[in-house]
Design a protein around this motif. Structure first.
Motif, mmCIF file in Angstrom:
data_model
loop_
_atom_site.group_PDB
_atom_site.id
_atom_site.type_symbol
_atom_site.label_atom_id
_atom_site.label_comp_id
_atom_site.label_asym_id
_atom_site.label_seq_id
_atom_site.Cartn_x
_atom_site.Cartn_y
_atom_site.Cartn_z
ATOM 1 N N ALA A 165 103.204 28.502 30.765
ATOM 2 C CA ALA A 165 101.883 28.933 31.232
ATOM 3 C C ALA A 165 101.509 28.225 32.524
ATOM 4 N N TRP A 166 101.843 26.935 32.617
ATOM 5 C CA TRP A 166 101.546 26.197 33.853
ATOM 6 C C TRP A 166 102.328 26.781 35.030
ATOM 7 N N ARG A 167 103.589 27.075 34.792
ATOM 8 C CA ARG A 167 104.415 27.630 35.868
ATOM 9 C C ARG A 167 103.851 28.967 36.342
ATOM 10 N N LEU B 18 96.769 30.552 40.611
ATOM 11 C CA LEU B 18 95.616 30.132 39.816
ATOM 12 C C LEU B 18 95.390 28.624 39.935
ATOM 13 N N VAL B 19 96.459 27.911 40.234
ATOM 14 C CA VAL B 19 96.331 26.483 40.529
ATOM 15 C C VAL B 19 97.036 26.217 41.852
ATOM 16 N N THR B 20 96.588 25.187 42.520
ATOM 17 C CA THR B 20 97.251 24.734 43.736
ATOM 18 C C THR B 20 97.800 23.343 43.468
ATOM 19 N N VAL B 21 98.991 23.079 43.934
ATOM 20 C CA VAL B 21 99.631 21.797 43.630
ATOM 21 C C VAL B 21 100.060 21.092 44.908
ATOM 22 N N GLU B 22 99.993 19.787 44.829
ATOM 23 C CA GLU B 22 100.571 18.917 45.849
ATOM 24 C C GLU B 22 101.740 18.226 45.177
ATOM 25 N N ARG C 267 96.760 32.000 28.787
ATOM 26 C CA ARG C 267 97.044 30.566 28.717
ATOM 27 C C ARG C 267 97.078 29.942 30.107
ATOM 28 N N ALA C 268 97.614 30.672 31.080
ATOM 29 C CA ALA C 268 97.661 30.155 32.453
ATOM 30 C C ALA C 268 96.248 29.937 33.001
ATOM 31 N N VAL C 269 95.334 30.844 32.660
ATOM 32 C CA VAL C 269 93.942 30.707 33.124
ATOM 33 C C VAL C 269 93.297 29.468 32.511
ATOM 34 N N ARG C 270 93.546 29.238 31.227
ATOM 35 C CA ARG C 270 92.958 28.064 30.573
ATOM 36 C C ARG C 270 93.472 26.775 31.205
ATOM 37 N N LEU C 271 94.743 26.735 31.538
ATOM 38 C CA LEU C 271 95.286 25.534 32.172
ATOM 39 C C LEU C 271 94.755 25.376 33.595
ATOM 40 N N ALA C 272 94.558 26.493 34.286
ATOM 41 C CA ALA C 272 94.025 26.420 35.650
ATOM 42 C C ALA C 272 92.603 25.859 35.642
ATOM 43 N N ARG C 273 91.822 26.211 34.634
ATOM 44 C CA ARG C 273 90.458 25.689 34.535
ATOM 45 C C ARG C 273 90.452 24.212 34.119
ATOM 46 N N TRP C 274 91.486 23.807 33.450
ATOM 47 C CA TRP C 274 91.617 22.404 33.019
ATOM 48 C C TRP C 274 92.116 21.513 34.148
ATOM 49 N N ALA C 275 92.902 22.071 35.056
ATOM 50 C CA ALA C 275 93.525 21.271 36.116
ATOM 51 C C ALA C 275 92.473 20.561 36.967
ATOM 52 N N GLY C 276 92.770 19.313 37.309
ATOM 53 C CA GLY C 276 91.844 18.538 38.129
ATOM 54 C C GLY C 276 92.525 17.325 38.718
ATOM 55 N N PRO C 277 91.759 16.406 39.255
ATOM 56 C CA PRO C 277 92.324 15.233 39.936
ATOM 57 C C PRO C 277 93.281 14.418 39.074
ATOM 58 N N GLU C 278 93.098 14.448 37.754
ATOM 59 C CA GLU C 278 93.951 13.646 36.878
ATOM 60 C C GLU C 278 95.207 14.398 36.425
ATOM 61 N N GLU D 97 97.212 20.639 23.860
ATOM 62 C CA GLU D 97 95.916 20.542 23.184
ATOM 63 C C GLU D 97 94.905 21.507 23.795
ATOM 64 N N VAL D 98 94.903 21.616 25.133
ATOM 65 C CA VAL D 98 93.983 22.536 25.810
ATOM 66 C C VAL D 98 94.219 23.969 25.337
ATOM 67 N N LEU D 99 95.465 24.292 25.108
ATOM 68 C CA LEU D 99 95.814 25.657 24.702
ATOM 69 C C LEU D 99 95.668 25.880 23.208
ATOM 70 N N GLY D 100 95.323 24.837 22.476
ATOM 71 C CA GLY D 100 95.168 24.988 21.033
ATOM 72 C C GLY D 100 96.481 25.160 20.317
ATOM 73 N N LEU D 101 97.545 24.604 20.887
ATOM 74 C CA LEU D 101 98.875 24.754 20.296
ATOM 75 C C LEU D 101 99.317 23.496 19.558
ATOM 76 N N THR D 102 98.418 22.549 19.391
ATOM 77 C CA THR D 102 98.771 21.271 18.791
ATOM 78 C C THR D 102 99.350 21.464 17.401
ATOM 79 N N VAL D 103 100.454 20.767 17.132
ATOM 80 C CA VAL D 103 101.106 20.807 15.825
ATOM 81 C C VAL D 103 100.527 19.698 14.970
ATOM 82 N N THR D 104 100.007 20.046 13.793
ATOM 83 C CA THR D 104 99.397 19.035 12.928
ATOM 84 C C THR D 104 100.455 18.223 12.208
#
Length: 509
Positions: free
Chosen positions: A103-105, A112-116, A31-42, A61-68
């Motif tokens: 997963a983000w943490r 896997l991600v760099t943050v400002e 899950r952390a990898v999927r979020l790292a690939r999703w991370a971007g300027p926004e 939603e990126v992780l496919g955990l959305t509750v219907t």
């Protein structure tokens, strides 16, 4: 006894490539990898690098955990009411957002991600892919495992933090959490979990342990709480075991997500009873009952991870294959404390790719000596030579006249049906007998097998004890004393003790 032996039995681990595949499949890291690939300027983060609340639904939603809006299984409830807006729905949404935040943490903690960092939620920071993300696809298996180990360290640190049910009561007027009021010692908590994982590791790698099977949570908790010399546990100790079980239940749930363990949690019905009284099982319980109290096993990746932590702490935790590129002296000395199967596997790894004659010469040379560990070295040398083919015969024949190695050389040749094997002298026969028993004593082998060996030797050689005390071997007196204790024939045992006295008098010891 021989030189100091390893603290732990050796573990068998697969190749790094297989371990790396397991690491990438660990749910939390995946899950952390999927979020790292999703991370971007926004992607917006708060002051501590965490995702701002408004970003959590996107991460879910990126992780496919959305509750219907329908039921958890995608259907309406049985009463036809919508799932959305119910308490269960809100709990499911909160759980999904917690998984995304965790997963983000981990993605941040493992690079896997760099943050400002942002100043606050109103002035958010930004995030993007980190340098380590590329290593997961373009790097080596060792790179992947290094990132996973960082993740394991991060999850371990989270696991020893207490669960705060009412955080507001712990926040002081200055806005800081009053840690002293928690009655929480992070160092002690860390040592406790380290000890639990160490015990689980030892149970897994030890002969006679559960191996790949799970360990009951009560037994694991009791191993940390109940004193070794305590008979029937007191009520106070049982309460401590129960407290430890509840703590471990939370911790193993976290560690399962990083792929360290497979865990069957404590039965929810028992957890409900904890509000009244949850005691660790006192009376003997059957297998079906004990599973309700939780079952845990280290995965192969978990064995790798716990071993890595132990090595960092200076613990001697060998793995099969460690000695493959070492000399024959390191091999024969290193496997001295190994169980039989592990010693055979380590020896086979050492022999692999080596020239047979050269390897046999190296083993025979390393087996020489009169120090306390030499009998066991010769035993392991003999076992190693049993794994090589007849092409080793030239090296073995070179030591036929050697006082220390001539006996085992003859045994090896005869077992392979070699021709022209010279008969051993009587002194060589008795020297080999003493050396063989000394090696078995040093190996802490099966007592019944040792008794059979002793009684077989004395039965085949009349006048054994009269000849044996004269043998010029450093272990002669000790071996004869042992024969006097273990021989089941009283007259033979008495004769062995007399011979041991003569041997000690002869050597002046």
């Amino acid at each position: 006894m021989s030189a100091e032996q390893p603290t732990l039995p050796p573990v068998r681990l697969p190749a790094d490539a297989e371990l790396a595949r397991d690491a990438l499949a660990a749910p939390l890291l995946a899950r952390a990898v999927r979020l790292a690939r999703w991370a971007g300027p926004e992607t917006r983060v708060g002051a501590g690098g965490e995702l701002v609340d408004e970003q959590l639904p996107d991460a879910v939603e990126v992780l496919g955990l959305t509750v219907t809006a329908d039921g958890a299984d995608g259907s309406d409830g049985s009463d036809g009411e919508s799932f959305e807006g119910t308490e269960a729905y809100e709990e499911a949404v909160e759980e999904a957002e917690i998984l995304a935040a965790d997963a983000w943490r981990l993605a941040v903690d493992t690079g896997l991600v760099t943050v400002e960092d942002g100043a606050d939620d109103e002035t958010p920071g930004r995030a993007g892919p980190g340098d380590n993300l590329a290593l997961l696809t373009a790097g080596s298996p060792q790179d992947v495992l290094a990132i996973w180990l960082d993740g394991f360290d991060a999850v371990f640190a989270d696991a020893v933090v207490p669960v705060l049910d009412d955080l507001e009561t712990l926040v002081g007027e200055d806005g800081e959490i009053d840690l002293e009021s928690l009655d929480w010692d992070p160092e002690m908590e860390g040592e406790f979990l380290e000890g639990v994982l160490g015990n689980l590791y030892l149970l897994t790698v030890s002969e006679g342990g559960p191996g790949d099977g799970p360990v009951p949570l009560p037994a694991l908790a009791a191993s940390m709480v109940v004193p070794d010399d305590m008979g029937e546990p007191t009520d106070d100790v049982l309460e401590q075991v129960s407290d430890a079980m509840m703590r471990l239940d939370e911790q193993f749930r976290l560690l399962e997500a990083i792929g360290l363990v497979e865990y069957q949690p404590v039965d929810e019905a028992l957890m409900a009873e904890a509000d009244d009284e949850l005691a660790a099982p006192v009376a003997p319980i059957d297998d079906e009952d004990v599973s309700r109290y939780g079952m845990v096993r280290l995965t192969t990746l978990g064995l790798y991870g716990v071993r890595a932590r132990m090595l960092d702490a200076g613990v001697d935790a060998p793995a099969v294959g460690d000695l493959a590129d070492k000399g024959a002296d390191a091999l024969l000395g290193g496997i001295a404390g190994y169980p039989e199967a592990a010693a055979r596997a380590e020896t086979a790894a050492w022999l692999s790719g080596r020239d047979v004659v050269t390897a046999a010469r190296e083993l025979l040379h390393a087996a020489r000596g009169t120090d306390a560990g030499s009998p066991l070295r010769r035993l392991h040398c003999q076992q190693a030579l049993a794994l090589v083919g007849a092409e080793a015969e030239p090296a073995v024949r070179e030591v036929l006249d050697d006082a220390e190695l001539g006996g085992l050389a003859r045994v090896w040749l005869v077992e392979r049906g070699a021709a022209d094997v010279p008969a051993p002298s009587e002194s060589m026969i008795f020297w080999l007998a003493i050396d063989t028993i000394a090696a078995q004593l040093d190996a802490d082998g099966d007592l019944e097998e040792l008794q059979e060996l002793i009684e077989g030797l004395t039965g085949r050689h009349s006048g054994f004890f009269e000849a044996a005390w004269r043998v010029d071997h450093p272990a002669t007196a000790e071996v004869l004393e042992t024969m006097g204790r273990l021989h089941r024939d009283k007259s033979a045992a008495k004769e062995a003790r007399k011979s041991a006295f003569k041997a000690r008098s002869r050597s002046g010891s």
